[in-house]
Design a protein around this motif. Structure first.
Motif, mmCIF file in Angstrom:
data_model
loop_
_atom_site.group_PDB
_atom_site.id
_atom_site.type_symbol
_atom_site.label_atom_id
_atom_site.label_comp_id
_atom_site.label_asym_id
_atom_site.label_seq_id
_atom_site.Cartn_x
_atom_site.Cartn_y
_atom_site.Cartn_z
ATOM 1 N N SER A 1 -17.823 12.470 5.574
ATOM 2 C CA SER A 1 -16.592 13.023 5.019
ATOM 3 C C SER A 1 -15.395 12.361 5.697
ATOM 4 O O SER A 1 -15.531 11.670 6.712
ATOM 5 C CB SER A 1 -16.542 14.533 5.240
ATOM 6 N N TRP A 2 -14.190 12.609 5.138
ATOM 7 C CA TRP A 2 -12.998 12.028 5.744
ATOM 8 C C TRP A 2 -12.765 12.576 7.144
ATOM 9 O O TRP A 2 -12.296 11.857 8.030
ATOM 10 C CB TRP A 2 -11.786 12.295 4.857
ATOM 11 N N GLY A 3 -13.079 13.835 7.346
ATOM 12 C CA GLY A 3 -12.948 14.400 8.684
ATOM 13 C C GLY A 3 -13.879 13.725 9.683
ATOM 14 O O GLY A 3 -13.499 13.454 10.828
ATOM 15 N N THR A 4 -15.103 13.440 9.249
ATOM 16 C CA THR A 4 -16.057 12.751 10.117
ATOM 17 C C THR A 4 -15.600 11.331 10.404
ATOM 18 O O THR A 4 -15.735 10.838 11.538
ATOM 19 C CB THR A 4 -17.448 12.738 9.456
ATOM 20 N N VAL A 5 -15.076 10.653 9.384
ATOM 21 C CA VAL A 5 -14.561 9.293 9.580
ATOM 22 C C VAL A 5 -13.447 9.289 10.627
ATOM 23 O O VAL A 5 -13.404 8.434 11.526
ATOM 24 C CB VAL A 5 -14.046 8.718 8.251
ATOM 25 N N LEU A 6 -12.564 10.264 10.516
ATOM 26 C CA LEU A 6 -11.435 10.325 11.438
ATOM 27 C C LEU A 6 -11.891 10.633 12.858
ATOM 28 O O LEU A 6 -11.449 9.994 13.823
ATOM 29 C CB LEU A 6 -10.440 11.378 10.952
ATOM 30 N N TRP A 7 -12.803 11.622 12.980
ATOM 31 C CA TRP A 7 -13.185 12.110 14.313
ATOM 32 C C TRP A 7 -14.202 11.206 15.002
ATOM 33 O O TRP A 7 -14.145 11.010 16.220
ATOM 34 C CB TRP A 7 -13.716 13.529 14.192
ATOM 35 N N ARG A 8 -15.119 10.638 14.238
ATOM 36 C CA ARG A 8 -16.222 9.893 14.851
ATOM 37 C C ARG A 8 -16.109 8.380 14.699
ATOM 38 O O ARG A 8 -16.870 7.647 15.330
ATOM 39 C CB ARG A 8 -17.554 10.366 14.258
ATOM 40 N N ILE A 9 -15.175 7.924 13.868
ATOM 41 C CA ILE A 9 -14.989 6.478 13.680
ATOM 42 C C ILE A 9 -13.633 6.023 14.208
ATOM 43 O O ILE A 9 -13.540 5.118 15.045
ATOM 44 C CB ILE A 9 -15.127 6.091 12.196
ATOM 45 N N VAL A 10 -12.575 6.665 13.732
ATOM 46 C CA VAL A 10 -11.229 6.221 14.086
ATOM 47 C C VAL A 10 -10.904 6.536 15.539
ATOM 48 O O VAL A 10 -10.514 5.654 16.320
ATOM 49 C CB VAL A 10 -10.180 6.854 13.144
#
Length: 264
Positions: free
Chosen positions: A174-183
């Protein structure tokens, strides 16, 4: 062994000379502050000014308040900037200049002008949230935007954000996961730098807190300086040492991260 060329030797000497001059420029005022804060009666040395930091309840309360403001302002700044800047880079690149202009705008407006504009707003803030100094979090989050924006923007520019986000999304994140775990993990050093700048600005801010009648650290130091110069200098020196320690920790974290990436 090959001898160094005269040009390289001259360059090395020049760099050492510049570092020595800058070192004296920054260290001598700190030494003078330490010397002044330890002066006692009859040319003796005393730590009364330093022990007085913990004996003044108003000063202790203002230190706690400023630390809380620094933490809250840093968190609010990160919550506002990181998702916004990441989303703009991914989906709305045409708005990048607009957001940059808005974030850098507080840098061009004097603090006294900001106070004049925010005073009526803070009448409503105090009405709904009370007159706690922690309400300064909102104005401090605005003040740190120019510095935090540059730090975070440099971090985002150093990674291929679009490729990383698309790869994560293709795997079902999800976008939240992308932000928290990738970015966030990939720009950790930039986030620490932005937070450090925020902490330094909040701990050193005086004008807005004073004009809005809030007792923060710098306001209290100003009041103490009128009756006990040694104590005010001791507190100021402690703040500078604290900022230096934060800078050292930042450089250590960044260096450790680079070494880990190289080893991997």
């Amino acid at each position: 062994m090959t001898a160094k060329s005269p040009r390289k030797v001259a360059g090395t000497v020049l760099r050492v000379l510049v570092l020595v001059v800058l070192g004296f420029y920054f260290v001598l005022p700190l030494v003078a502050m330490g010397e002044f804060s330890t002066r006692g009666v009859n040319d003796t040395r005393s730590l009364d000014s330093w022990t007085g930091i913990f004996e003044d309840p108003d000063l202790v309360d203002s230190i706690i308040t400023s630390v809380e403001l620094a933490v809250l302002s840093s968190v609010l700044m990160l919550v506002l900037l990181v998702p916004t800047m990441a989303w703009i880079r991914l989906r709305l690149p045409k708005l990048r200049r607009v957001v940059e202009f808005l974030c850098l705008l507080p840098l061009t407006i004097p603090a006294i002008v900001l106070v004049v504009g925010m005073a009526p707003l803070y009448a409503w803030v105090n009405y709904f949230l009370g007159d706690s100094p922690l309400t300064l979090t909102f104005v401090y989050a605005v003040l740190v935007l120019p510095f935090a924006y540059r730090a975070i923007d440099a971090g985002l520019a150093s990674i291929d954000l679009k490729t990383l986000a698309e790869a994560a999304r293709s795997l079902g994140a999800s976008w939240g996961t992308v932000l928290w775990r990738i970015v966030v993990p990939n720009i950790r050093t930039a986030l620490i730098g932005a937070s450090l700048l925020s902490v330094a600005l909040v701990l050193g801010e005086f004008t807005i807190a004073s004009l809005l009648n809030f007792e923060t650290l710098q306001v209290q130091v100003n009041l103490i300086g009128k009756r006990n110069a040694g104590l005010s200098i001791a507190v100021s020196l402690a703040c500078l040492v604290f900022a230096f320690v934060l800078l050292f920790l930042l450089s250590y974290v960044g260096q450790r991260r680079r070494v880990t990436v190289v080893e991997d």
